[in-house]
Design an enzyme around this catalytic site. Structure first.
Site, short mmCIF file in Angstrom:
data_model
loop_
_atom_site.label_atom_id
_atom_site.label_comp_id
_atom_site.label_asym_id
_atom_site.label_seq_id
_atom_site.Cartn_x
_atom_site.Cartn_y
_atom_site.Cartn_z
N CYS A 47 -136.01 8.63 49.55
CA CYS A 47 -134.56 8.70 49.29
C CYS A 47 -134.21 7.87 48.06
O CYS A 47 -133.59 8.37 47.13
CB CYS A 47 -133.78 8.23 50.50
SG CYS A 47 -134.30 6.62 51.11
N GLU A 69 -127.12 7.76 55.98
CA GLU A 69 -128.00 7.45 54.85
C GLU A 69 -128.43 8.79 54.27
O GLU A 69 -129.29 9.48 54.84
CB GLU A 69 -129.24 6.67 55.33
CG GLU A 69 -128.93 5.28 55.87
CD GLU A 69 -128.56 4.27 54.80
OE1 GLU A 69 -128.53 4.62 53.61
OE2 GLU A 69 -128.29 3.11 55.16
#
Ligand code: NAD
Length: 476
Positions: A284, A250
């Site tokens: 993110c 990720e």
């Protein structure tokens, strides 16, 4: 099956005492004030070896438990987190900087418990792939062994739970390497979770990049869950190659939001703001580039300025604040440099852009930058902070082309009062998730993962469980 953890509520001080090294270690400073929060251990490669060996030894008996027994442990861990929620939130706020209130520290601790419970509840039954009276093939998911988890500093507790919950549920044991910026939050969280788990099922080894590197190359680690920057993700791919480790990556993002001409600017402004500024932009899948149609450009800019003016920023323990400092000096410098590059190019700073000099904390004001060129560094680089560039566009084709121009694709969003129209645009965007009229909303039931260089592998839901199992076909 029901289990209870054997813990009374900790205070933050007791948690800090419990995780402090007996000797050595280093002070961790509050990014809002510079005050010492606590002392974190600096663990050695020998301690990493020991943790991996103990996790390997504990794994077979953990794997022998049934799914419902392991789920009972995850639910008991969620109970323990809830019983200690205030102490954990205070520690997280002091170490990471995020305020207690708003979508911040209390919200993050609550998400840890809810993700554990949701992960405990999913069913992953063996799948009959062929059953035609002649042949049979079934797909099972077996435990992998020991899972390594390396995390970032922005949502340190929640991301650790995202990594460890499905790993434990699938019968793996786990060794976590937290970010060197936020080790206390992860150590304290694991201390609480461990009150509900058998010994040695979950370890945390706090250290720097060297410990992360050693973990990613270690033959005793079967799979690595990594959340962090794209550059580190690439280093991990290399260092894990010799052991052909399974990876879930990720990585970084630079999410685009596209505002269609039919929006009601005032109605969407609050959600646009939080999409970009949640956790002071250190997220993110935050909205990092906003493309607004020329017909509504001025209205959207004005509405965002108004919302930004009403969002107090300051020390996290002050209940009034909803935005905190940047977590560290390096991140503060990145944001400041990118905003300066926008200013130098002639872009217009609508609000913010001018941090107070010589302040105690790494506070950077909420900043909105208009009339900016799509090639400016503030648009093309991941700012990971409270500075949103707002780019004007004329046609949908142009907006989609700009949104897809970068080599990352974590999330994106489309904003419109016509959901069907928004879905058509969403289908053209190269990103792992495209939200409509919201941005960054994650849900433990809904798979999440990046496109392009934002990573590979999915987290959450049943798809997330599959990534923590070794697929095995039984055929007869
Ligand atoms: P980072 O890559 O600098 O560090 C992440 C972790 O990797 C830390 O624990 C660090 O010690 C470790 N590490 C560093 N070098 C290593 C190496 N060579 N081998 C193994 N481990 C190593 O990232 P960061 O600055 O902590 O986090 C911010 C970044 O993370 C941003 O780019 C953000 O977009 C990304 N992020 C992505 C997601 C997602 O779900 N896709 C979530 C949160 C953050």
């Amino acid at each position: 099956m029901t289990l209870t953890s054997d813990v009374d509520a900790f205070t933050t001080t007791r948690l800090l005492d419990a995780i402090a090294p007996t000797d050595g270690g280093r002070d961790i400073l509050d990014p809002a004030t510079g005050a010492v929060v606590g002392r974190a251990p600096e663990q050695t490669p020998a301690e990493l070896e020991d943790a991996i060996a103990r996790a390997r030894a504990a794994q077979p008996s953990w794997a022998k438990l049934s799914h419902s027994e392991r789920s009972a442990h995850l639910n008991a861990a969620a109970d323990a987190i809830e019983a200690n929620a205030e102490a954990l939130a205070e520690l997280l706020s002091r170490e990471q900087g995020k305020p207690l209130n708003g979508p911040n520290a209390r919200f993050e601790v609550g998400a840890c418990a809810s993700w554990l419970r949701a992960t405990a509840s999913f069913e992953l039954a063996p799948e009959k792939v062929v059953d035609d009276g002649v042949g049979h093939a079934e797909l099972h998911y077996r435990p992998l062994g020991v899972v390594g988890a390396i995390g970032p500093w922005n949502w340190p507790m929640m991301i650790t739970v995202w990594q460890l919950a499905p790993a434990l549920r699938m019968g793996n044991t786990v060794v976590v390497k937290p970010s060197e910026y936020t080790p206390l939050s992860v150590l304290a969280l694991a201390h609480v979770i461990n009150t509900a788990l058998p010994a040695d099922v979950l370890h945390v080894v706090a250290g720097g990049r060297d410990i992360g590197e050693a973990l990613s190359g270690h033959p005793g680690i079967d799979k690595l869950m990594f959340t962090g920057s794209t550059a580190t993700g690439k280093a991990i791919i290399r260092s894990s190659a010799d052991t052909v480790k399974r990876l879930t990556l990720e990585l970084g993002g630079n999410d685009a939001g596209i505002v269609l001409p039919d929006v009601d600017a005032k109605a969407v402004a609050q959600d646009l703001f939080w999409g970009a500024f949640i956790n002071t932009g250190q997220t993110c899948a935050a909205l990092k580039r906003l493309y607004v149609h020329e017909d509504v450009y001025t209205e959207v800019c004005d509405a965002l300025v108004e919302v930004a003016a009403g969002m107090p920023m300051g020390v996290g323990l002050d209940e009034n604040n909803v935005l905190g400092p940047l977590q560290n000096k390096a991140q503060f410098d990145i944001v400041a440099t990118l905003v300066e590059s926008a200013k130098a190019s002639g872009a217009k700073v609508l609000t913010g852009g001018d941090p107070v000099a010589d302040q105690a904390g790494y506070f950077y004001p909420s900043t909105l930058v208009a009339d900016i060129d799509n090639s400016n560094d503030l648009v093309t680089q991941e700012q990971f902070g409270p500075a949103l560039p707002i780019i004007r566009y004329s046609t949908i084709d142009e907006a989609v082309e700009m949104a897809n121009a970068l080599d990352v694709g974590l999330g994106a969003s489309v904003w419109s009062s016509d959901v069907d129209r928004a879905r058509e645009v969403a289908a053209r965007i190269e990103a792992g998730t495209v939200w409509i009229n919201k941005h960054g909303a994650v849900d433990p039931r809904v798979p999440f993962g990046g496109a392009k260089q934002s990573g590979y592998g999915l987290e959450f839901g049943v798809e997330g469980l599959k990534q923590l199992g070794a697929p095995q076909i039984i055929s007869y």
